[in-house]
Design an enzyme around this catalytic site. Sequence first.
Site, mmCIF file in Angstrom:
data_model
loop_
_atom_site.group_PDB
_atom_site.id
_atom_site.type_symbol
_atom_site.label_atom_id
_atom_site.label_comp_id
_atom_site.label_asym_id
_atom_site.label_seq_id
_atom_site.Cartn_x
_atom_site.Cartn_y
_atom_site.Cartn_z
ATOM 1 N N LYS A 139 -3.380 23.498 31.585
ATOM 2 C CA LYS A 139 -3.050 24.653 32.435
ATOM 3 C C LYS A 139 -4.309 25.226 33.077
ATOM 4 C CE LYS A 139 -3.031 28.838 31.800
ATOM 5 N NZ LYS A 139 -3.048 30.143 31.142
ATOM 6 N N ASP A 164 2.279 28.085 33.283
ATOM 7 C CA ASP A 164 2.036 29.066 32.223
ATOM 8 C C ASP A 164 3.397 29.622 31.800
ATOM 9 O OD1 ASP A 164 2.856 30.714 34.218
ATOM 10 O OD2 ASP A 164 1.170 32.102 34.077
#
Length: 211
Positions: free
Chosen positions: A120, A138
Site C-alpha cells: 500500500k 487502504d
Amino acid sequence: MNKIIAQSIYDDLKKVIVNPKCELDYNNMYELIIAVILSAQCTDKRVNIVTKQLFLKYPTVQDLAQADIFDVISIIKPLGFFNMKAKNIIACANDIVANYNGQVPNDMEELIKLHGVGRKTASVVLAEGYKMPAIAVDTHVNRVSNRIGLSNSQNVLDTEMMLKKWYKKEDWANVHSTLLLYGRYYCTAHKPQCHSCLIKDRCKYYNENSK
Ligand code: SF4
C-alpha cells in the site's frame, strides 16, 4: 459489475471528489515515503503536524538515517504505534541511503524491500510521488469498493486486482484518490451518506440495505 457500470460509477464520484489530492504534506520523495509510513492507523492531519517538526529536525534522508530513536519517538509520539514507527522510518532511511544512493526507488519490487514499506505504501509513493499507474488499497478504498460491488473480497490485494481490471491504467492513481476521499468524507465506515449519493442506484450495499 462490468466495465461500463464501473466507469459510470467513477465518472459520478469524480463529480463529488473534484481534483483529488493527497492530503499528506510533503516537499520531496523522502518526505512523502516517511509521511506515508507514519500515516498508518492515523489521520493525515495529525501526521502533517508531526512531520512539520520531524523534517525540520531531519531535513534529509541522511539526517534521519543517523537519528537517535528516542529523539524521533519524542516527536512522533502523538501518532500512536510510535516505537514501531520510529524504528521503521529510521531503518527505511538507512535502506535508502545504503542501497539506493539516498534516492527513493521508483519500482514496486524495490520499494517493498524497504523497512516499514508494504504494497500500500509503495503504491502511494509510485502513484502520488512518481505519477506512475498504481492503486493503493487502504481501509477506505477497500470498504467503498466492497460496498459498491467493485470488489467482493476483504483481501486488499484482491481488491487492487479487481479495481485494476475495471479501470484504465491511466486512471489508476486517480481511482485510488477518488475512492479514498469518498470513503473518508461520504461513504464513511459508520455513517455512509447514501441518501445523497450519486451512485446509490448502482451500489450493492445500498440496494441490499435500503429495502
Ligand atoms: S450508496 Fe451509500 S454505501 Fe453506496 S457508495 Fe454511496 S454512500 Fe457508500
